[in-house]
Design a protein around this motif. Structure first.
Motif, short mmCIF file in Angstrom:
data_model
loop_
_atom_site.label_atom_id
_atom_site.label_comp_id
_atom_site.label_asym_id
_atom_site.label_seq_id
_atom_site.Cartn_x
_atom_site.Cartn_y
_atom_site.Cartn_z
N LYS A 109 -32.94 45.84 -7.85
CA LYS A 109 -31.78 45.91 -7.43
C LYS A 109 -31.57 46.06 -9.58
O LYS A 109 -31.75 47.39 -10.10
N GLU B 114 -32.21 49.05 -12.69
CA GLU B 114 -30.93 49.53 -13.66
C GLU B 114 -31.59 49.30 -14.69
O GLU B 114 -31.69 50.28 -15.77
N ALA C 142 -30.72 52.19 -6.24
CA ALA C 142 -30.25 53.14 -7.50
C ALA C 142 -28.75 54.11 -7.58
O ALA C 142 -28.02 54.00 -8.43
#
Length: 300
Positions: free
Chosen positions: A31, A35, A88
């Motif tokens: 995650k 980002e 995403a």
């Protein structure tokens, strides 16, 4: 073919638990990586560093080349292209770790179709109980995501199931060698996908701005999550039937949801706790096979 009536030694069980703990935390790092970087490029960098420089020090595995390449394409390209994009595009880390465990069903089905491994009634019952728990958690959280990312996570689960079966098909090969050389098949196809989907400008900008925090994220994904976890997993699949090893990944959502809560602030609800308890119960049933749990049977 390994005898499914022989229980896993406790040291093998502990190795499996270490692997699923790393893989649960892995979702939080994914995650953070998607980002910071284009998601498919992050996957390409993960497998580039997992393969290099290790391939210069590790001999090729004694397995047919098509199994090694197939493993790399299934695990590296298909699984992580789908998974990184799904995260995403909105899948929470904890929910991703949960939905991906449908791979246990895919693994059992593919192992039956391709390898002739018949799951026992306890393995089927345990999987049903555990996925009942996964269903409880999914119903609690599925409203947080859209259909497309959820579908992509399921495709990632199918890819993982195929990678498991290819590993099992390779037999008792050197696990680290199989993982490293399999990883070598992934970076170029992933880079090509990244250039095609994310664009040369986004790829170039991400690489030019690549910093220490990005390097730390990729290092964790490449080494503990891919090489260490993947090496242990490949070795376990070489020692035991896929239908015995795969259910351990049903514990990944527990560490995934906890990591998501502690690090990303994702909320753990009472239904999720209840679902997690069912996952653990399902794993215990899966491992019984008509006897007490394997950890109580063999301690060597």
């Amino acid at each position: 073919m390994a005898d499914q009536s022989v229980p896993m030694p406790i040291r093998h069980v502990l190795l499996a638990l270490l692997t699923v703990a790393i893989w649960g935390f892995n979702f939080v790092v994914i995650k953070l990586s998607v980002e910071a970087l284009p998601p498919i490029l992050a996957a390409a960098l993960r497998f580039f560093f997992a393969a290099l420089p290790a391939v210069f020090f590790v001999r090729p595995p004694k397995a047919p080349w098509y199994l090694v390449v197939g493993f790399g394409l299934a695990l590296g390209v298909a699984l992580y292209a789908f998974l990184n994009l799904s995260i995403a595009w909105g899948m929470p880390a904890g929910l991703s770790s949960l939905v991906l465990q449908v791979q246990a069903f895919f693994t059992m089905g593919l192992a039956f179709l391709l390898l002739g491994e018949r799951p026992s009634r306890f393995q089927v019952m345990g999987a049903v109980v555990a996925f009942g728990g996964i269903g409880v958690i999914a119903l609690e959280r599925v409203g947080e995501t859209a259909l497309v990312p959820l579908t992509m996570t399921l495709l990632a689960a199918l890819s993982w199931g195929l990678a498991n079966v290819l590993t099992r098909k390779a037999g008792k090969v050197n696990a680290v060698s199989f993982t490293v050389w399999g990883a070598l098949a992934a970076p170029l196809p992933l880079l090509a996908l990244s250039l095609l989907i994310e664009g040369p400008e986004a790829v170039g900008a991400a690489l030019s701005d690549f910093g220490w925090s990005d390097a730390a994220l990729i290092a964790f994904l490449a080494y503990p999550a891919t090489l260490l976890g993947g090496g242990i997993w490949s070795w376990l699949l070489g020692q035991h039937p896929a239908t015995v090893v795969a259910p351990f990944t049903l514990l990944v959502p527990i560490t995934g949801v906890l990591s998501g809560h502690l690090i990303l602030g994702e909320v753990i609800t009472l239904p999720e706790i209840a679902g997690g308890a069912l996952v653990i119960l399902g794993l215990m049933v899966t491992l019984m096979r008509g006897k007490p749990p394997v950890v109580a049977v063999r301690l060597d």
